[in-house]
Design a protein around this motif. Structure first.
Motif, short mmCIF file in Angstrom:
data_model
loop_
_atom_site.label_atom_id
_atom_site.label_comp_id
_atom_site.label_asym_id
_atom_site.label_seq_id
_atom_site.Cartn_x
_atom_site.Cartn_y
_atom_site.Cartn_z
N GLY A 135 -9.39 -2.70 4.18
CA GLY A 135 -9.43 -2.71 5.64
C GLY A 135 -8.27 -1.93 6.23
O GLY A 135 -7.28 -1.64 5.55
N SER A 173 -18.29 -2.15 1.27
CA SER A 173 -17.93 -3.57 1.21
C SER A 173 -16.66 -3.82 0.39
O SER A 173 -16.01 -4.84 0.58
CB SER A 173 -19.09 -4.40 0.68
OG SER A 173 -19.51 -3.94 -0.57
N LYS A 188 -13.90 0.57 7.89
CA LYS A 188 -12.72 -0.05 7.28
C LYS A 188 -12.01 -0.96 8.29
O LYS A 188 -11.51 -2.03 7.93
CB LYS A 188 -11.75 1.02 6.76
CG LYS A 188 -12.28 1.75 5.55
CD LYS A 188 -11.30 2.82 5.11
CE LYS A 188 -11.82 3.57 3.90
NZ LYS A 188 -10.87 4.62 3.47
N LEU A 248 -21.53 -2.97 6.05
CA LEU A 248 -20.58 -2.50 5.04
C LEU A 248 -21.28 -2.31 3.69
O LEU A 248 -21.05 -1.31 3.00
CB LEU A 248 -19.43 -3.50 4.89
CG LEU A 248 -18.43 -3.56 6.05
CD1 LEU A 248 -17.55 -4.79 5.94
CD2 LEU A 248 -17.59 -2.30 6.09
N LYS A 282 -13.99 -4.04 8.40
CA LYS A 282 -13.72 -4.82 7.19
C LYS A 282 -12.46 -5.65 7.40
O LYS A 282 -12.43 -6.84 7.08
CB LYS A 282 -13.55 -3.87 6.00
CG LYS A 282 -13.16 -4.53 4.70
CD LYS A 282 -14.36 -5.08 3.99
CE LYS A 282 -14.10 -5.36 2.54
NZ LYS A 282 -13.59 -6.66 2.22
N ASP A 287 -12.31 -9.67 7.41
CA ASP A 287 -11.42 -10.32 6.46
C ASP A 287 -10.37 -11.19 7.13
O ASP A 287 -9.93 -12.19 6.58
CB ASP A 287 -10.72 -9.29 5.57
CG ASP A 287 -11.66 -8.66 4.56
OD1 ASP A 287 -12.78 -9.19 4.38
OD2 ASP A 287 -11.28 -7.64 3.96
#
Length: 182
Positions: free
Chosen positions: A92, A88, A173, A82, A176, A180
Motif C-alpha cells: 500500500g 492484491s 496501491k 485489487l 490497498k 489494510d
C-alpha cells in the motif's frame, strides 16, 4: 402497526433501485411491508426479500441499532478490484498520485512513431478503461479522496500510455493501504 406510522408527522419511505438491485427503507415498517407486497403482486412474486440490508451495489452495510450506528464501506469491492487487476499483494501507499511527475497528454503514445505504436499495442493488453470505471465507482460511493486522481487519469481513457497505467495502479496501491488500515 399502521397507527404507529400515522402518528408521526410524516411517514417516509425510499426505494433505491439500480438495474436489478433495490433497497427499500423508511421510518414506517408497515409501509415498507405494504410496498414490498405490492411489488411482489405487480411482478408476479419475482422479488426476493432478503431482510435487513447487508450489501448493496458493492457496499457493505453494518448496522448497530443499540449504538445507533450505520456503517457503509466498500472494502470488499476494493478487494475484488485489487484481485481483478492483480494488485492484491501489492504494498500500500499513502497518496493516490505522485507528488511530482503527474501523467499528462504528453505521456500518451504517438501513433505516428514506431515507439508510440508499440506502446499502443502494449496498452491494448491492459484493461485501462475497466480500471478507471471501477475507480470511479469506488470514489463516488465511499472514497472521495481519490476523486481528483481518478478524474485526472480518466481524461486519457482514449489513448492511455504506460505512465497512465502505472499511476492508475498507484491508486490501487493507495486503496490497498486504505483497506489494510481499516
Amino acid at each position: 402497526m399502521r397507527k404507529a406510522c400515522t402518528k408521526r408527522k410524516r411517514a417516509f419511505i425510499a426505494l433505491l433501485a439500480y438495474v436489478d438491485d433495490c433497497c427499500i427503507t423508511g421510518n414506517c415498517p408497515q409501509l415498507i411491508d405494504d410496498l414490498v407486497a405490492k411489488i411482489k403482486r405487480d411482478f408476479d412474486g419475482k422479488l426476493d426479500d432478503l431482510g435487513d440490508l447487508h450489501h448493496f451495489l458493492g457496499m457493505e452495510v453494518v448496522r448497530d441499532r443499540k449504538r445507533g450506528i450505520l456503517d457503509v464501506n466498500i472494502n470488499s469491492y476494493i478487494l475484488d478490484v485489487l484481485e481483478r487487476f492483480n494488485m492484491s499483494h501489492a504494498n500500500g501507499k499513502t497518496t493516490p498520485l505522485p507528488v511530482d511527475g503527474l501523467a499528462t497528454k504528453r505521456d500518451c503514445p504517438d501513433p505516428n512513431t514506431e515507439e508510440g505504436r508499440a506502446e499502443i499495442e502494449e496498452m491494448k493488453k491492459k484493461e485501462y478503461r475497466a480500471l478507471i470505471g471501477a475507480l470511479l465507482w469506488i470514489h463516488r460511493t465511499c472514497v472521495p479522496s481519490i476523486a481528483y486522481s481518478v478524474h485526472h487519469l480518466s481524461m486519457f481513457s482514449n489513448n492511455p500510455g504506460v505512465k497512465h497505467w502505472r499511476q492508475a495502479q498507484g491508486i490501487l496501491k493507495y486503496l490497498k493501504h486504505h483497506v489494510d488500515s481499516n
